[in-house]
Scaffold this active site. Structure first.
Site, mmCIF file in Angstrom:
data_model
loop_
_atom_site.group_PDB
_atom_site.id
_atom_site.type_symbol
_atom_site.label_atom_id
_atom_site.label_comp_id
_atom_site.label_asym_id
_atom_site.label_seq_id
_atom_site.Cartn_x
_atom_site.Cartn_y
_atom_site.Cartn_z
ATOM 1 N N HIS A 107 0.842 -1.199 0.000
ATOM 2 C CA HIS A 107 0.000 0.000 0.000
ATOM 3 C C HIS A 107 0.874 1.245 0.000
ATOM 4 O O HIS A 107 1.945 1.257 0.615
ATOM 5 C CB HIS A 107 -0.895 0.040 1.241
ATOM 6 C CG HIS A 107 -1.708 -1.197 1.404
ATOM 7 N ND1 HIS A 107 -2.673 -1.580 0.512
ATOM 8 C CD2 HIS A 107 -1.693 -2.150 2.356
ATOM 9 C CE1 HIS A 107 -3.217 -2.713 0.917
ATOM 10 N NE2 HIS A 107 -2.639 -3.084 2.028
ATOM 11 N N GLU A 125 -1.924 -0.643 8.104
ATOM 12 C CA GLU A 125 -2.860 -1.636 8.629
ATOM 13 C C GLU A 125 -2.163 -2.508 9.653
ATOM 14 O O GLU A 125 -0.922 -2.537 9.719
ATOM 15 C CB GLU A 125 -3.438 -2.498 7.503
ATOM 16 C CG GLU A 125 -2.421 -3.393 6.823
ATOM 17 C CD GLU A 125 -2.981 -4.046 5.549
ATOM 18 O OE1 GLU A 125 -3.773 -3.406 4.844
ATOM 19 O OE2 GLU A 125 -2.600 -5.188 5.265
ATOM 20 N N HIS A 182 3.403 -7.450 1.568
ATOM 21 C CA HIS A 182 2.726 -8.383 2.481
ATOM 22 C C HIS A 182 1.724 -9.256 1.758
ATOM 23 O O HIS A 182 1.232 -8.904 0.693
ATOM 24 C CB HIS A 182 2.050 -7.620 3.626
ATOM 25 C CG HIS A 182 0.996 -6.648 3.184
ATOM 26 N ND1 HIS A 182 1.294 -5.418 2.655
ATOM 27 C CD2 HIS A 182 -0.355 -6.727 3.189
ATOM 28 C CE1 HIS A 182 0.181 -4.786 2.366
ATOM 29 N NE2 HIS A 182 -0.857 -5.557 2.667
ATOM 30 N N ARG A 202 -1.027 -4.517 -6.399
ATOM 31 C CA ARG A 202 -0.770 -5.953 -6.446
ATOM 32 C C ARG A 202 0.555 -6.188 -7.148
ATOM 33 O O ARG A 202 0.744 -5.783 -8.293
ATOM 34 C CB ARG A 202 -1.935 -6.618 -7.196
ATOM 35 C CG ARG A 202 -2.139 -8.047 -6.852
ATOM 36 C CD ARG A 202 -3.399 -8.610 -7.528
ATOM 37 N NE ARG A 202 -4.621 -8.288 -6.810
ATOM 38 C CZ ARG A 202 -5.700 -7.717 -7.369
ATOM 39 N NH1 ARG A 202 -5.708 -7.393 -8.643
ATOM 40 N NH2 ARG A 202 -6.761 -7.489 -6.653
HETATM 41 ZN ZN ZN Z 1 -2.902 -4.906 2.904
#
Ligand code: ZN
Length: 321
Positions: A107, A125, A182, A202
């Protein structure tokens, strides 16, 4: 304290079917899921892609985004010196059931998202591992030593060399800063607390097909935003399985959120002094100020709620800004 003025805001989750999803949100959790490929429960969300509604009470049926707009006092969203009013509900809580591996992703931070994604927020996150196999792993970070090697590994598809897999167990808590590569691996259920953003780049999707086509990759953006070298894995993971009972245990405090865990075995009392407090019951059952709650309930204690007493045998993850 007048609880008619300050209600507990219980929310109806929104479910998302995903190519990697499973059935456990309907079998291990008390939810009616839309299908056997249900990957995500958006439990506390005001995001346009999944806006939760209020379950009962004076605001029943209202979307969290509407409540945020119409009743800013519930969320402590006041204009005050040095802290401007927030333009959207800042957090998003999800439960994720990964039956198979999620794509390898990253991200952006706020600055990159703002300039490249129409003013969107970046995404920080964190994960609390609810359940996993004994030999479970997650992808956290990578093995490239500099940007040049990073770009080469990604463009040449040297995934085995690139990806850093680390062992995890039930009760682990993991912070994922922007720029951290991740992936959640199959067999893991976790609770995610994140900034209210849906911007994901992605990097690699195991060459899988969705509806006959590969899902889009974001190679250039990924190379732009991935932090090199990666932070040591041990600095991202902490064991939150056996914390002190009957107290509020802080798991993380970062610029975007604070997250706590309660292991209630008898009773715990505290004052709700945050702008608002999100609570997710992840195991067991009990009561909050005399009102029954159980695994799968998600609710918000509004600003100025005051004294809170939790009783019973249950585990709760709480979050605020
Ligand atoms: Zn994520």
């Amino acid at each position: 304290m007048d609880q008619k003025v300050k209600p507990i805001i219980f929310l109806n989750p929104v479910f998302k079917q995903m190519i990697w999803g499973g059935e456990r949100l309907g079998t291990d959790w008390p939810y009616e899921i839309p299908g056997p490929d249900t990957g995500e429960c958006w439990a506390v969300s005001a995001h346009p892609n999944g806006d939760c509604t209020v379950r009962d009470g004076a605001y029943a049926g209202k979307a969290l985004s509407e409540l945020w707009e119409e009743e800013p006092a519930l969320f402590g969203n006041f204009e005050s010196e040095g802290t401007p009013k927030l333009d959207r509900f800042p957090l998003l809580t999800k439960i994720i059931d990964a039956k198979s591996d999620l794509s390898i992703q990253v991200h952006p931070d706020d600055a990159y998202a703002k300039s490249h994604e129409n003013g969107s927020l970046g995404k920080t996150e964190c994960w609390y591992i609810l359940d996993c196999e004994p030999d479970a792993t997650l992808v956290i970070g990578h093995n490239a030593k500099d940007k040049e090697e990073l770009a080469a590994m990604i463009k040449e598809g040297r995934w085995h060399e690139f990806i850093r897999e680390v062992p995890v167990k039930r009760g682990d808590f993991i912070q994922i800063d922007p720029g951290t590569v991740h992936a959640i691996k199959g067999g893991i259920m976790l609770l995610e607390t994140q900034q209210n953003s849906d911007i994901t780049y992605r990097v690699y999707d195991y060459d899988r097909l969705s509806g006959g086509k590969p899902r889009q990759l974001h190679v250039e953006q990924s190379i732009d935003v991935i932090t090199v070298p990666a932070k040591p894995a041990a600095e991202c993971i902490k064991d939150a399985a056996n914390l002190l009972k009957d107290q509020m245990n802080l798991l993380i405090s970062c610029p975007y959120y604070q997250v706590w865990k309660f292991d209630v075995t008898n009773m715990v009392s505290f004052a709700q002094e945050h702008p608002f407090l999100i609570m997710s019951v992840i195991a067991g059952d009990g009561e909050i100020n005399g009102q029954p709650i159980r695994k799968g309930d998600h609710f918000i204690l509004p600003c100025g709620y005051g004294e809170v007493t939790l009783e019973g045998r249950m585990e709760i993850i709480a979050a605020s800004i």
